[in-house]
Motif scaffolding. Sequence first.
Motif, PDB file in Angstrom:
ATOM      1  N   ILE A  83       0.713  -1.187  -0.164  1.00  0.00           N
ATOM      2  CA  ILE A  83       0.131   0.144   0.039  1.00  0.00           C
ATOM      3  C   ILE A  83       0.958   1.261   0.090  1.00  0.00           C
ATOM      4  CG2 ILE A  83      -0.434   0.032   2.705  1.00  0.00           C
ATOM      5  CD1 ILE A  83      -3.209   0.954   1.765  1.00  0.00           C
ATOM      6  N   ARG A  86       2.731   1.656  -3.380  1.00  0.00           N
ATOM      7  CA  ARG A  86       1.587   2.117  -4.515  1.00  0.00           C
ATOM      8  C   ARG A  86       1.165   3.372  -4.317  1.00  0.00           C
ATOM      9  NH1 ARG A  86      -1.059  -3.922  -5.523  1.00  0.00           N
ATOM     10  NH2 ARG A  86       0.532  -4.596  -6.806  1.00  0.00           N
ATOM     11  N   HIS A  87       0.867   3.891  -3.056  1.00  0.00           N
ATOM     12  CA  HIS A  87       0.642   5.329  -2.888  1.00  0.00           C
ATOM     13  C   HIS A  87       1.864   6.224  -3.445  1.00  0.00           C
ATOM     14  CE1 HIS A  87      -3.010   4.862   0.260  1.00  0.00           C
ATOM     15  NE2 HIS A  87      -3.133   4.067  -0.805  1.00  0.00           N
ATOM     16  N   ARG A  88       2.690   5.954  -3.394  1.00  0.00           N
ATOM     17  CA  ARG A  88       3.971   6.955  -3.848  1.00  0.00           C
ATOM     18  C   ARG A  88       4.068   6.936  -5.137  1.00  0.00           C
ATOM     19  NH1 ARG A  88       6.580   4.873   0.945  1.00  0.00           N
ATOM     20  NH2 ARG A  88       7.500   3.044  -0.059  1.00  0.00           N
ATOM     21  N   GLN A  90       1.510   6.036  -7.198  1.00  0.00           N
ATOM     22  CA  GLN A  90       0.625   7.021  -7.819  1.00  0.00           C
ATOM     23  C   GLN A  90       1.081   8.451  -7.820  1.00  0.00           C
ATOM     24  OE1 GLN A  90      -3.099   5.246  -5.283  1.00  0.00           O
ATOM     25  NE2 GLN A  90      -3.904   6.240  -6.786  1.00  0.00           N
ATOM     26  N   ALA A  91       1.413   8.879  -6.528  1.00  0.00           N
ATOM     27  CA  ALA A  91       1.578  10.324  -6.566  1.00  0.00           C
ATOM     28  C   ALA A  91       2.797  10.956  -7.423  1.00  0.00           C
ATOM     29  CB  ALA A  91       2.165  10.723  -5.238  1.00  0.00           C
ATOM     30  N   CYS A 191      -9.329   0.141  -3.058  1.00  0.00           N
ATOM     31  CA  CYS A 191      -8.630  -0.125  -1.415  1.00  0.00           C
ATOM     32  C   CYS A 191      -7.872  -1.676  -1.730  1.00  0.00           C
ATOM     33  CB  CYS A 191      -9.622   0.269  -0.449  1.00  0.00           C
ATOM     34  SG  CYS A 191     -10.188   1.799  -0.486  1.00  0.00           S
ATOM     35  N   LEU A 195      -4.127   1.060  -3.538  1.00  0.00           N
ATOM     36  CA  LEU A 195      -4.175   2.415  -4.173  1.00  0.00           C
ATOM     37  C   LEU A 195      -4.953   3.253  -3.313  1.00  0.00           C
ATOM     38  CD1 LEU A 195      -5.096   1.332  -7.810  1.00  0.00           C
ATOM     39  CD2 LEU A 195      -2.722   1.752  -6.912  1.00  0.00           C
ATOM     40  N   SER A 196      -4.792   4.567  -3.668  1.00  0.00           N
ATOM     41  CA  SER A 196      -5.377   5.529  -3.057  1.00  0.00           C
ATOM     42  C   SER A 196      -6.654   6.053  -3.666  1.00  0.00           C
ATOM     43  CB  SER A 196      -4.561   6.754  -2.603  1.00  0.00           C
ATOM     44  OG  SER A 196      -5.197   8.021  -2.352  1.00  0.00           O
TER      45      SER A 196
END
Length: 297
Positions: A83, A86-88, A90-91, A191, A195-196
């Motif tokens: 998580i 993957r958030h990083r 995405q950003a 979720c 992902l965010s």
Amino acid sequence: MRSRQVIDVLDYQGQITAARGGLVIRDQRVPLEDVAVLLVGNHASISGGALSMLAKYDVTLLNCDWRGVPNFVGNPWGSNSRIATRHRAQADLSLPRQKSSWQALVRAKILGQAFNLEQVGSSAATRLRLLASKVRSGDPDNLEGQAARLYWTEFFEDEQFRRVPGAEDHCNAMLNYGYAVLRGFVIRGICEAGLSPTLGLWHRNRSNPFCLADDLIEPFRPAVDATVHRLLPLDGLEDRSVKHELVNVTNLPMQGTGETVLTGIYTLAQDLALFVEGEKVRLSVPDWQTPFASEDG
């Protein structure tokens, strides 16, 4: 992927409490092992233990207003081991890759709309397929909007119909309900993929915590549209069977492969997770291709 059911207790007036492996509703134990979503209305009360049980079994809670339209979604905190990574990712996703993924989503949505038009015998389906073939990275020509204007004019065979989100006329109300339920499943899939839901590919709104859901829902909207078209002779959301059919959209086959709308949602979210991490070159997006006659069977 195992079957994921929807528990609909919109009309229930009482307490929902926890039980071993499930919930107690109407003095009956409801197991949660194969449940994806719990739909509740304004008159139900949910205990803290019941919320913990929903989290344990990874069940999404959808609360609905007095019209039965979902207005709140609660998802358990995911246990995806990637998580943070993957958030990083995405950003940090580059603008060209964001645009190429939006191109794929828009193209699939328009193809699904074209398929629906073919099912009602509209010659405009050919024009939509042509528009889909011309969608460029980021859709700078807004072919999504052009396709929508043509689609809504032709699909319900009513020149007076206007697709207005939030409108309460017979047809719009059913579309709103179907999309709201579908959005809950998309948020859940996002979720589960680690992902965010806030970090969108195309949608940008500082007050919208689900921008990514509003991106990924697009290719699945035609499944709701097809169901509403079939249900229009009925009494709208006042007919409980209509709500049941709209909730059941996720169990419809997405294409001829046997994949359902729900598995398509989860697969797309997982593919996007690999895409943002650079493990996939391009995003694979399914498009709706199920003949209307198959919806009853």
